[in-house]
Write a protein that holds these residues in place. Structure first.
Motif, mmCIF file in Angstrom:
data_model
loop_
_atom_site.group_PDB
_atom_site.id
_atom_site.type_symbol
_atom_site.label_atom_id
_atom_site.label_comp_id
_atom_site.label_asym_id
_atom_site.label_seq_id
_atom_site.Cartn_x
_atom_site.Cartn_y
_atom_site.Cartn_z
ATOM 1 N N ASN A 168 0.838 -1.196 0.000
ATOM 2 C CA ASN A 168 0.000 0.000 0.000
ATOM 3 C C ASN A 168 0.878 1.253 0.000
ATOM 4 O OD1 ASN A 168 0.915 0.020 2.698
ATOM 5 N ND2 ASN A 168 -0.938 -0.979 3.432
ATOM 6 N N ARG A 193 -7.719 -0.089 -0.409
ATOM 7 C CA ARG A 193 -6.356 0.188 -0.862
ATOM 8 C C ARG A 193 -6.036 -0.458 -2.204
ATOM 9 N NH1 ARG A 193 -2.997 2.246 3.175
ATOM 10 N NH2 ARG A 193 -4.291 3.535 4.533
ATOM 11 N N ASP A 207 -3.911 1.418 -4.627
ATOM 12 C CA ASP A 207 -2.523 1.609 -4.204
ATOM 13 C C ASP A 207 -1.586 0.707 -4.992
ATOM 14 O OD1 ASP A 207 -3.669 3.254 -2.352
ATOM 15 O OD2 ASP A 207 -2.755 2.311 -0.588
#
Length: 332
Positions: free
Chosen positions: A136, A177, A180
């Motif tokens: 992340n 996430r 990411d």
């Protein structure tokens, strides 16, 4: 990415040729051993079950004996892992031992302890590959392996490493996430580094299903960093699993692939610790042959890319049969 010297490239080529010869011409020769050099990690990621926060590094003498025995078995390649292997003060000496045996040698790290000094030491030892795990952009309770914490180390690797560097991210850690992973792939490409993506497994190595957004992110990442690894993993097992289908394959863990824990015992893999749990120094040709022909009930939904990759050479040879798991030794 820093250029790899010609002499090192030729040495790597020779090791690759030896690997291919063992993969094609043999059945019971280990192709990859993952060896835990310390169970301790400097991070505490919520999804990981492969670390603790107290274990001492495995003594150098013990690791030397294990590497020497793996060489005796004819092992083609070795990955030093943990925990966090850079917590072992003699990691470079261990790398050199394995390289002196002619093995392909890599390591897996979260990157937090990387420095110019460590890179120079690993260059000198002959390390051939490093996987840096980043999940992340900023850390959270699920994964602390964040781009914001180690991007400076990626720059150091890009400038100074004389070994191949691959940044690996896991999809499925947290839904919010997901994007990411795309940013991480873009950043790796900017530094001239390869990127790969894995899918999150449960504590037994089975698939945790991906959402539509995660599927889209997977496709985008493979566009940013196209590679043989992506193609291979997708065709071997990820395509079926991401669509909720099991895979029909012969897992050769315990033979072509060995997972050696910090206590020196051989297990099927990091997610199936407990069998066969035989000390590596007692592991021999009969054990390799038995596990080569042993069917693994966990294999249909397995997400462990290294096991799939090391088993693919024997996809159509060597029948397997089920077996009752051996009892876990009291001292394991």
């Amino acid at each position: 990415m820093n250029d790899i010297p010609l002499g090192r490239r030729l040495s790597n080529l020779g090791a690759g040729v030896r690997f291919a010869a063992k993969a094609i011409a043999t059945r019971y020769t280990p192709l990859l051993a993952q060896v835990v050099v310390t169970r301790r990690c400097n991070l505490a990621c919520g999804y990981c079950n492969e670390y603790d926060d107290f274990s001492a590094p495995v003594p150098f003498a013990d690791l030397k004996a294990r590497v020497d025995h793996l060489a005796k078995l004819g092992t083609a390649s070795i990955t030093f892992t943990g925990g966090e292997p850079l917590l072992h003060p003699d990691l470079d000496r261990i790398v050199r031992l394995a390289r002196d045996h002619g093995m392909i040698v890599t390591t897996i790290t979260n990157g937090f302890r990387l420095s110019r000094a460590w890179i120079d030491r690993l260059n000198a030892a002959g390390l051939q590959g490093m996987q840096v795990s980043i999940d992340n952009i900023t850390p959270d309770d699920i994964s602390m392996k964040s781009l914001s914490s180690v991007e400076g180390r990626l720059a150091l690797l890009s400038k100074h490493a004389q070994f191949k560097v691959n940044v690996n991210s896991v999809l499925g850690v947290t839904g919010e996430r997901t994007q990411d992973v795309v940013t991480i792939a873009e950043t790796a490409a900017r530094y001239g580094l390869q990127h790969s993506v894995g899918v999150l497994h449960d504590h037994q190595g089975g698939l945790k299903a991906l959402s539509d957004a995660q599927m889209q992110a997977y496709r985008r990442v493979t566009e940013i960093s196209p590679s043989l690894v992506h193609t291979l993993n997708y065709r071997l097992f990820q395509k079926n699993l991401m669509h909720g289908k099991p895979n029909d394959w012969k897992c050769r863990a315990g033979a072509r692939y060995l997972y050696v824990t910090e206590d020196g015992r051989v297990h099927w893999c990091s997610q199936q610790r407990g069998y066969p749990a035989i000390p590596l120094l007692e592991y021999g040709p009969a054990d390799l042959k038995r596990e080569y022909h042993t069917e693994k009930s966990c294999s249909p939904t397995c997400t462990l890319s290294c096991v799939h990759q090391m088993s693919m050479f024997d996809r159509y040879r060597g029948a397997q049969h089920p077996t009752d798991p051996m009892p876990l030794p009291a001292e394991a």
